[in-house]
Design a protein around this motif. Sequence first.
Motif, PDB file in Angstrom:
ATOM      1  N   MET A  58       3.667   6.979  -4.530  1.00 47.89           N
ATOM      2  CA  MET A  58       3.898   6.217  -5.608  1.00 47.89           C
ATOM      3  C   MET A  58       4.709   7.087  -6.599  1.00 47.89           C
TER       4      MET A  58
ATOM      5  N   ARG B 115       0.622  -1.324   0.086  1.00 51.61           N
ATOM      6  CA  ARG B 115       0.096  -0.066   0.112  1.00 51.61           C
ATOM      7  C   ARG B 115       0.762   1.209  -0.099  1.00 51.61           C
TER       8      ARG B 115
ATOM      9  N   THR C 205       0.614  -3.413  -5.884  1.00 51.73           N
ATOM     10  CA  THR C 205       0.405  -2.089  -5.035  1.00 51.73           C
ATOM     11  C   THR C 205      -0.807  -1.440  -5.197  1.00 51.73           C
TER      12      THR C 205
ATOM     13  N   ILE D 190      -2.996   1.707  -4.452  1.00 51.58           N
ATOM     14  CA  ILE D 190      -2.454   3.178  -4.494  1.00 51.58           C
ATOM     15  C   ILE D 190      -3.710   4.028  -3.641  1.00 51.58           C
TER      16      ILE D 190
ATOM     17  N   GLU E 143      -8.975   4.206  -1.556  1.00 48.22           N
ATOM     18  CA  GLU E 143      -8.200   3.186  -2.622  1.00 48.22           C
ATOM     19  C   GLU E 143      -8.728   3.842  -3.961  1.00 48.22           C
TER      20      GLU E 143
ATOM     21  N   THR F  82       0.585   5.856  -0.798  1.00 52.17           N
ATOM     22  CA  THR F  82      -0.167   7.031  -1.105  1.00 52.17           C
ATOM     23  C   THR F  82       0.244   7.431  -2.504  1.00 52.17           C
ATOM     24  N   ALA F  83      -0.708   8.125  -3.058  1.00 50.09           N
ATOM     25  CA  ALA F  83      -0.331   8.717  -4.593  1.00 50.09           C
ATOM     26  C   ALA F  83       0.938   9.519  -4.541  1.00 50.09           C
TER      27      ALA F  83
ATOM     28  N   ARG G  23      -5.517   7.725  -2.422  1.00 53.87           N
ATOM     29  CA  ARG G  23      -5.279   9.310  -2.173  1.00 53.87           C
ATOM     30  C   ARG G  23      -6.264   9.663  -1.290  1.00 53.87           C
TER      31      ARG G  23
END
Length: 81
Positions: free
Chosen positions: A14, A8, A32, A34, A40, A10-11, A36
Motif C-alpha cells: 500500500m 488485497r 482495497t 489492507i 486484515e 499488504t501495508a 499487516r
Amino acid sequence: METDKLNRVTAQEMREQLSDLLNRAAYTNETTLITRQGKEVAVLVSVKDWAELVKLRKDNLISEGISAQSENSNGDAAETD
C-alpha cells in the motif's frame, strides 16, 4: 458498494502503490483490503462507497431505534410496583 472489485495488498505494498490505489478507488470504485502480518487491518474505499456505508449505518440505527420504541409502546416496558 461493489464487492466484486476487492483488491488485497499488504501495508508495505500500500505504501509503495498509494497513488495508484487512491486513483483506482476514486475513479473505478475499487475497494482495497489492507493487511499487516497476514491480518486484515483497514479498507480503502471511494468517497461514494464511504457515503453509502455511512447512510446504511445511519438508516440501520434509525430503524433499530424505531423498533425499540415500538416494542416499548406495545407494553413491553418493565412494570413498577
